[in-house]
Write an enzyme that holds these catalytic residues in place. Structure first.
Site, short mmCIF file in Angstrom:
data_model
loop_
_atom_site.label_atom_id
_atom_site.label_comp_id
_atom_site.label_asym_id
_atom_site.label_seq_id
_atom_site.Cartn_x
_atom_site.Cartn_y
_atom_site.Cartn_z
N SER A 13 9.74 -0.17 1.92
CA SER A 13 10.46 1.11 1.96
C SER A 13 10.26 1.94 0.77
O SER A 13 10.57 1.28 -0.47
CB SER A 13 11.72 0.68 2.26
OG SER A 13 12.27 2.00 2.54
N SER A 14 9.81 3.19 0.69
CA SER A 14 9.94 3.85 -0.43
C SER A 14 11.24 4.36 -0.74
O SER A 14 12.04 4.96 0.12
CB SER A 14 9.09 5.11 -0.47
OG SER A 14 7.89 5.18 0.34
N GLU B 120 19.93 10.98 6.95
CA GLU B 120 20.34 9.50 6.98
C GLU B 120 21.87 9.77 7.39
O GLU B 120 22.78 10.31 6.57
CB GLU B 120 20.37 8.73 5.74
CG GLU B 120 18.88 8.26 5.49
CD GLU B 120 18.75 7.46 4.28
OE1 GLU B 120 19.78 7.39 3.52
OE2 GLU B 120 17.61 6.69 4.15
N ASN C 184 12.61 -1.66 6.79
CA ASN C 184 11.41 -1.57 6.35
C ASN C 184 11.09 -2.44 5.32
O ASN C 184 11.62 -2.42 4.01
CB ASN C 184 10.89 -0.01 5.99
CG ASN C 184 9.58 0.23 5.63
OD1 ASN C 184 8.62 -0.58 5.70
ND2 ASN C 184 9.23 1.44 5.56
N1 LIG Z 1 0.12 4.70 11.90
C1 LIG Z 1 0.51 3.33 11.83
N2 LIG Z 1 -0.04 2.35 12.34
C2 LIG Z 1 0.15 1.09 12.33
N3 LIG Z 1 1.14 0.55 11.51
C3 LIG Z 1 2.04 1.74 10.87
C4 LIG Z 1 1.68 2.87 11.12
N4 LIG Z 1 2.64 3.78 10.44
C5 LIG Z 1 3.41 3.01 9.82
N5 LIG Z 1 3.15 1.57 10.31
C6 LIG Z 1 3.89 0.34 10.06
O1 LIG Z 1 5.34 0.66 9.66
C7 LIG Z 1 5.67 0.27 8.36
C8 LIG Z 1 6.67 1.24 7.93
O2 LIG Z 1 5.91 2.58 7.64
P1 LIG Z 1 6.20 3.38 6.22
O3 LIG Z 1 6.30 2.49 4.99
O4 LIG Z 1 5.20 4.33 6.28
O5 LIG Z 1 7.64 4.04 6.62
P2 LIG Z 1 8.27 5.09 5.85
O6 LIG Z 1 8.57 6.08 6.96
O7 LIG Z 1 7.43 5.57 4.76
O8 LIG Z 1 9.51 4.47 5.60
P3 LIG Z 1 10.43 4.65 4.03
O9 LIG Z 1 11.29 5.79 4.17
O10 LIG Z 1 11.31 3.36 4.23
O11 LIG Z 1 9.64 4.35 2.88
C9 LIG Z 1 4.44 0.22 7.72
O12 LIG Z 1 4.54 -0.73 6.72
C10 LIG Z 1 3.47 -0.44 8.82
O13 LIG Z 1 3.57 -2.00 9.06
#
Ligand SMILES: Nc1ncnc2c1ncn2[C@@H]1O[C@H](COP(=O)(O)OP(=O)(O)OP(=O)(O)O)[C@@H](O)[C@H]1O
Length: 916
Positions: free
Chosen positions: A160-161, A385, A157
């Site tokens: 990524s958080s 994970e 990602n």
């Molecule tokens: N509903 C959505 N519509 C469009 N794109 C999305 C959507 N959800 C996620 N994405 C895309 O996927 C990417 C990763 O999503 P996000 O950062 O929310 O993941 P995460 O589950 O929080 O991951 P992490 O645990 O690594 O932080 C975003 O940067 C975006 O590009």
């Protein structure tokens, strides 16, 4: 679900509980795939939302769409994040019960996006005021700051958080967001000193170098290129096409200045981490480490405000305690590098916590004592994970997921059981895997893995990773969910290293390496003062801290009503329209979705309130169509009997019908479809009659005389026309049909055009024969709306209304700016209860008996000891200072005081105090 039922053949089922073959993982995945292909990324399992990341912008997050979900029953609209957000918000408002939304899934599955979208939903749909706007802004502004310091580009990602986040949003009695609070979990600090190939350090470093002004960089002793810093080159990808560090810096810089005044200090610390990474060592003749980069020490000493020599010594020596005496011993090259990196990680970790504290201060609700607030929490936390190499971080993350799974099962089962009990339906126990046994293995006092780790890290003597593993083997060797190389049988042993242990989690087995579990604490005294103050200076080891913070989190979650969003990543390539079945099956398993579905389906697939069920299906039974006059419960009983439901297919609860199998419901739905078509045809026929009527009415009345001889097939017309002619006569065989028809049309029209709220004065014009009935209906409808409105009014809001009424009696027509003051809400007094309690109440009340309205003169917000009374008319002449109060009639033994600002504006301040 109702909308799901209609669309089920085209796009699978919108609720997995309606899957006939609900135990089949293949059927589950096929349903997800079908819907994903149609860009339908959301599907329910009961009230749990499953979301698949589309990796493309979908047109489903517009303001119009938000409006579609606002205040609408969960099942009437297609599954969406907004439905979950709205449902939680409404429960929070109507039941005044705290809520939480738990968002989980693996990295890149869309958790953070979901969190942001929910916050945006509240920002758009919740009531606003200036104070609320500020809080909303801050809530939204905190995001870029936390992302800059807590997010990084990883292989999975780009944003990524690297920490878990729980955010509380506080709502006041009007449902407006008025404050917030964030708890952070387990920042991935190892990233500060090391990144895998293709990954980056935290965004803030690159943003600062790329966007920071020349002056600033000079002050921090930094150069613009990330290539100059050891901590930024490990992953070989300082630049990423999807990230614009320069622009992001501007956003972060602005947001930072809203959150803290100490931006310069904060940036000094960020810079110090980069300098620390560039500190190098060489070995002297004895093999002891010596610092070779004096320039870095110079910068570090300035940025961290410590003595250079103290810092240098600390980096190349360690303190040991032997026989009660403190000894200083030199470090070798490897140890010095380890100490340097440990210090960098500690500095960054504490800075992050400090920043979260600052964010929390800026979000804090400013009037905590005034009114109670309700809270909605959003948990955005890493999913289960399992990698090739699993370290301490995966251990903590997976432990966290075990705890959440335990909570989830407990609460889901509990709420199912509670619903059955309240409905008077016998509870049939559900078989499920209780993962408490694994949670205990990790967290139990004295015998759990964390306790053993703690003991090993704190005991005197040489604690190593090997001694820790041996202790583990000795203590938990017989546990069915624990295995090591030594404990495994011949066959399994091959898959386990000697420095590893394996846990059999609810989601599958994971092998963890024990290397580096104990964290050194020798350099902590070098941290800047404020960072040292953070509460968790390492008295306990990290795993224990994590365990404690998790148990607090569980308490927080347990006290709230939960909703769940389970996020799934469709492929590893971050591509749109790609559904990687293997990857998805893996996540369905690790998110425990099949287990979730099984528990939810163990009893009944579908349940609905009698009113709702009857309303939807009443047309299927002559006795309930078009209206059922009796109790909804009896209407449903008649209806299902007519439909031929078998006894084992359903149960009648106190307020709901429970249907066991989806196929029963589908058969009912199919019957409804057929019925709708036939109803549609008869409505079309009615419409064509109306067209004909217009034509016929144009024909001279004399032709009516011909009607009795007209052929039979136009008979309904004839009745209709005859009825029209006799419409103003009392009811008689000639107009009976016509009057029934227009009554039906009027009621249908009314049903479609009922007033939306108490202020909506629209009402369809009735035909003359129905004018009295229409009048009565209108009154009833208004009473009903007023009643519903009043029922929803919170005590605080009621008080506002009472005060507004009194304000209107006093000021309306007497003050020019009264009309402008009406929409502004009264806030609590600027004078404060204490200030008022100092008034001579007895004297005041005596005076008030003489003059119903009196003016108390005050200066600004401080009430003076001297109090003057006067009639409202004498107010101008009495004014001194810049503000004064008007004391009004007594309500419920309390005196109501309005505060006027500069004798001009009725301010938002109002206050009540007791008359002594
Ligand atoms: N509903 C959505 N519509 C469009 N794109 C999305 C959507 N959800 C996620 N994405 C895309 O996927 C990417 C990763 O999503 P996000 O950062 O929310 O993941 P995460 O589950 O929080 O991951 P992490 O645990 O690594 O932080 C975003 O940067 C975006 O590009």
């Amino acid at each position: 679900m109702e909308s799901a039922l209609t669309a089920r053949d085209r796009v699978g089922v919108q609720d997995f509980v309606l899957l006939e073959n609900f135990t089949s993982e293949a059927a589950f995945i096929e349903n997800l795939r079908k819907r994903f292909k149609e860009n339908l990324i959301y599907t329910y399992i009961g009230s749990v939302l499953v979301s698949v990341n589309p990796y493309k912008e979908l047109e489903i997050y517009s303001k119009q769409n938000m409006e579609r979900y606002r205040g609408v029953s969960f099942y009437e609209v297609s599954p969406h994040l907004y439905a979950i957000a709205d449902n939680s918000y409404r429960s929070l408002r109507t039941e005044r019960k705290d809520q939480c939304i738990l968002i989980s899934g693996e990295s890149g599955a869309g958790k953070t996006e979901a969190t942001k979208k929910i916050l945006q939903y509240y920002a758009v749909t919740c009531p606003a005021s200036q104070q609320v706007e500020t809080v909303k802004d801050r809530l939204l502004q905190s995001n870029p700051v936390l992302e800059a310091f807590g997010n990084a580009k990883t292989l999975r990602n780009d944003n990524s958080s690297r920490f878990g986040k729980y955010m509380d949003v506080q709502f006041d009695y009007r449902g407006a967001p008025v404050g917030g609070h964030i708890l952070n979990y387990l920042l991935e600090k190892s990233r500060v000193v090391h990144q895998n190939h293709g990954e980056r350090n935290f965004h803030i470093f690159y943003q600062l170098l790329e966007g920071g002004e020349e002056d600033l960089l000079r002050r921090l002793g930094l150069e613009k290129s990330p290539q100059q810093y050891h901590y930024l080159v490990k992953g070989h990808c300082a630049r990423v096409s999807s990230i614009n560090d320069k622009n992001d810096w501007k956003v972060v810089r602005r947001a930072l200045s809203i959150i803290t005044f100490r931006v310069n200090d904060l940036l000094s610390i960020v810079a110090s981490v980069l300098h620390l990474g560039n500190v190098q060592f060489a070995a002297d003749e004895q093999g002891n480490a010596q610092v070779t980069t004096e320039n870095q020490i110079k910068y570090l000493a300035r940025l961290l405000a410590v003595e250079g020599s103290v810092l240098r010594d600390a980096l190349i020596h360690k303190k040991i305690i032997a026989k009660g005496e403190e000894l200083i011993s030199p470090l070798n090259l490897e140890q010095a590098a380890y100490a340097r990196d440990a210090l960098a990680k500690a500095i960054y970790g504490r800075t992050f916590s400090w920043l979260v504290n600052k964010v929390n201060k800026s979000l804090a609700y400013k009037f905590p004592g005034w009114r109670s607030t309700t809270v909605l929490g959003l948990l955005d936390i890493y999913g289960f994970e399992v990698f090739q190499h699993n370290s301490f971080e995966q251990f903590c993350i997976n432990y966290c997921n075990e705890k959440l799974q335990q909570l989830f099962i407990e609460l889901t089962l509990k709420s199912e059981q509670e619903e059955y009990e309240s409905e008077g339906i016998a509870w049939e126990p559900v078989q499920y895997f209780n993962n408490k046994i694994i949670c205990d293995l990790v967290e139990e006092k004295f015998k759990g893995i964390i306790s053993i780790l703690d003991e090993e890290c704190l005991r005197p003597g040489d604690a190593t990773d090997t001694t820790f593993l041996e202790k583990l083997e000795e203590t938990v060797k017989n546990h069915p969910h624990f295995l090591t190389h030594k404990l495994a049988d011949q066959k399994t042993r091959k898959s386990l290293g000697r420095e590893e242990f394996r846990l059999l989690h609810y989601a599958g087995e994971v092998t963890y390496s024990v290397a580096g579990k104990c964290v050194p604490r020798s350099l902590l005294h070098l941290l800047p003062f404020e960072l040292k103050q953070l509460h968790y200076i390492a008295k306990t080891n990290l795993a224990t801290q994590f365990k404690n913070s998790l148990s607090k989190l569980m308490e927080i979650l347990m006290s709230k009503e939960p909703s769940y969003i389970r996020c799934i990543k469709p492929n590893d390539a971050k591509q749109a329209d790609r559904f990687d079945e293997v990857l998805i099956r893996h996540q369905v398993k690790y998110l425990g979705l099949m287990e979730n579905l099984r528990v939810r389906r163990a009893g009944f697939a579908y349940r609905r309130k009698y009113e709702v069920f009857l309303q939807r299906y009443k047309s299927l039974c002559p006795e309930t169509w078009p209206t059922w006059d009796g109790r909804p419960h009896d209407g449903v009983a008649v209806l299902v009997k007519h439909l031929g439901y078998k006894q084992e297919e359903y149960k009648m609860g106190r307020t709901k019908i429970f249907i066991r199998f989806p196929k029963t419901l589908f058969a009912t739905e199919d019957a409804l479809e057929v019925r709708k078509q036939s109803l549609g045809e008869s409505q079309a026929a009615a419409a064509s009659w109306a067209v004909c009527l217009v034509m016929v009415l144009k024909i001279a009345t004399w032709r009516v005389a011909l009607i009795p001889t007209a052929p039979v097939f136009i008979f309904p017309f004839l009745r209709f026309i005859k009825g029209f002619i006799y419409r103003n006569h009392p009811r008689c065989p000639e107009n009976e049909y016509f009057l029934d028809y227009i009554r039906f049309s009027f009621l249908m029209n009314l049903k479609r055009n009922l007033p939306k709220n108490v202020l909506d004065k629209s009402w369809p014009t009735p035909p003359p024969s129905l004018s009295e009935a229409s009048q009565l209906l209108r009154q009833l409808c208004m009473q009903n709306m007023v009643w519903t409105y009043c029922k929803r009014i919170s005590p605080e809001w009621k008080q506002q209304l009472e005060q507004k009424v009194i304000a209107s009696e006093i000021f309306k027509g007497k003050k020019d700016n009264y009309p402008q003051s009406v929409p502004r809400l009264f806030i609590n007094t600027r004078l404060g209860e204490q200030g008022l309690s100092r008034l001579d109440g007895r004297q005041l009340s005596r005076q008030l008996l003489l003059t119903q309205n009196a003016v108390i003169i005050a200066e600004d917000s401080k009430i003076k000891q001297r109090i003057d009374y006067a009639n409202l008319t004498g107010e101008q002449s009495q004014t001194w200072g810049s503000a004064h109060c008007i004391v009004t009639s007594v309500i419920k033994n309390k005196q109501l005081v309005f505060v006027l600002d500069k004798n001009e504006i009725i301010t938002e301040s109002v206050c009540q105090f007791k008359i002594s």
